[in-house]
Scaffold this active site. Structure first.
Site, PDB file in Angstrom:
ATOM      1  CE  LYS A 206      24.083 -11.372  -4.006  1.00 56.16           C
ATOM      2  NZ  LYS A 206      24.615 -10.810  -4.318  1.00 56.16           N
TER       3      LYS A 206
ATOM      4  NE  ARG B 232      -3.123  -0.718   3.058  1.00 59.95           N
ATOM      5  CZ  ARG B 232      -4.563  -1.255   2.429  1.00 59.95           C
ATOM      6  NH1 ARG B 232      -5.290  -0.042   2.093  1.00 59.95           N
ATOM      7  NH2 ARG B 232      -4.535  -2.221   2.767  1.00 59.95           N
ATOM      8  CB  THR B 233       3.410   2.945   2.857  1.00 59.40           C
ATOM      9  OG1 THR B 233       2.912   2.019   3.192  1.00 59.40           O
ATOM     10  CG2 THR B 233       4.078   3.765   2.338  1.00 59.40           C
TER      11      THR B 233
END
Ligand SMILES: [Zn+2]
Lengths: 302, 153
Positions: free
Chosen positions: A80, A51-52
């Protein structure tokens, strides 16, 4: 606000809030303004938040900016073992503005200190989510015509809801009266209450939602999450006590609007969606205009 | 007074600093915070010595070393009662007391396990929001570490 990072809602003052809201109103009228044609916006989502992310990326695209980034750190060098510092230094060599979401509290502040370009916090753990706060303020302004002297009711999880804490803090500049409705276990933390007291403002605490409906100009609903309760029985007791339905709205003020940071589960029943009080979907849409305003202000083109 | 204790108390240093009135058992923390573990000058210290004022106390004597206000205030969390006595040519030149600083950097860990300072190599940084009750507001996660949660890095 040019070149300024926005990490915490308190990084901006009252004049800056109002300036952002004013610019946002301009974008609502005319959303497609290619003001950032020569800008690259990095959208770094170290944890997913569709959503954001979509809201920010829509905002950047409507301004004509190019967007780079990732939507989940699982597919990046972070997996990593690259440090946040190294990632931010690298990206700040590529992009003009960094938008970031991170699962750790304080990550955005740290990023803003190591970055050579401005950082906008799109949520850092349980800490801050300042653009949510700005879009809430924009929605209050839009529905009430003012931010001043309002009766604002917060309902539900006031203890863990970071959107509530930020909005309480920001609205303290506008002389409101706060009405706080929550179960005993989820009351507003004392740090937020202290903020209200230090601003010489008043708050009232309730356990019944019905008590505040006739008084409120804004009802701000939040979701009560099961995992917040140490005893599942306590959750069962309160889970249906903070649900708003259409019948409960019969004695509300004519100007009253209902806000919710979304997603909702059951705390606003769907029969409310068709009432003139429902504003939560429009509130989400407003997020794009507010984020456009912020990007434009920080880039120095507005 | 036992012989060796008196000896430690009265041994004069020609040049340097005597840190007196350290709360008993906090001497080692003070040595650590002031990085005296790596000081190449003579360092003498004692713990659980008799004190007229505090019952028991600790004391540290460091030759040829002086501390600026910034360093002195770093030990406010463990030895707020301490006095820094500066000696030059066997004479007491000044006595400095500890003041609680406005900002505390690197020496204390944030109590919030999800704070970025506890996950990556980020030096901790606090604003002291309540000097009497030692409430430290984390510059990063914005949570308060209280006196009872203070852990040294
Ligand atoms: Zn912290």
């Amino acid at each position: 606000m040019k070149d300024k990072s926005l990490v915490s809602i308190t990084d901006f003052n009252k004049e800056e809030y109002l300036r952002i809201l004013e610019i946002a109103a301009g974008f609502e009228e005319n959303p497609n303004q290619k003001l950032l044609n020569d800008h690259v916006v990095a959208s770094l989502f170290f944890e997913p938040s569709t959503r954001t992310r979509l809201s920010f990326e829509t905002a950047a695209n409507r301004l004509g900016a190019r967007v780079i980034g990732f939507s989940d750190s699982g597919s990046t060098s972070v997996k990593k073992g690259e440090s946040l510092k190294d990632t931010i230094i690298m990206v700040s060599g590529y992009a003009d503005i960094i938008v970031m979401r991170h699962p750790r509290d304080g990550a955005a502040r740290w990023a803003s200190e190591v970055s050579t370009v401005p950082v906008i916090n799109a949520g850092d753990g349980a800490n801050q989510h300042p653009t949510q706060c700005l879009l809430d303020m924009y929605s209050i302004m839009q529905t009430q015509g003012t931010l001043d002297n309002l009766n604002i009711a917060f309902i539900g999880d006031l203890k863990y809801g970071r959107t509530v804490h930020s909005l309480v803090q920001a609205m303290c500049s506008f002389n409101p009266t706060f009405h706080l409705v929550s179960p005993e276990e989820l009351k507003l933390p004392s740090s937020s209450k202290m903020h209200i007291k230090n601003s010489n403002l008043t708050y009232h605490q309730y356990t019944e939602l019905a008590d505040v409906i006739p008084i409120a100009d804004i009802i701000y609903m939040t979701r009560i999450q099961k995992e917040r309760f140490s005893d599942p029985l306590d959750y069962e007791k309160v889970k249906n006590s903070y649900v708003l339905d259409r019948a409960m709205l019969h004695n509300c003020k004519p100007n009253m609007k209902i806000l919710h940071p979304l997603p909702r589960v059951n705390e606003i029943s769907e029969d409310v969606d068709e009432t003139p009080q429902a504003f939560y979907f429009k509130q989400a849409e407003n997020g794009v205009y507010v984020r456009q305003a912020l990007l434009a202000a920080i880039a120095g083109v507005k | 007074m036992k012989k060796e204790q008196r000896h430690l108390n009265v041994t004069a240093i020609e040049n340097g600093t005597v840190i007196d009135h350290i709360p008993a058992n906090n001497v080692f923390k003070v040595l650590h915070i002031l990085n005296l573990e790596n000081n190449k000058n003579q360092v003498l210290f004692g713990d659980n010595l008799d004190s007229k004022k505090y019952g028991k106390k600790g004391i540290i004597k460091v030759s040829n070393t002086y501390f600026d206000a910034n360093e002195i205030n770093k030990i406010a969390l463990v030895a707020p009662t301490a006095t820094f006595i500066e000696i030059k040519d066997f004479e007491v030149v000044t006595k400095k007391t500890v003041e609680v600083p406005d900002q505390i950097k690197s020496i204390v860990k944030c109590f919030n396990p999800n704070c970025i300072t506890n996950v990556e190599f980020v030096p901790s940084h606090f604003t002291v929001v309540d000097k009497e009750n030692m409430k430290l507001l984390c510059h990063y996660c914005e949570k308060i570490t209280g006196r009872n949660n203070i852990v040294f890095a």
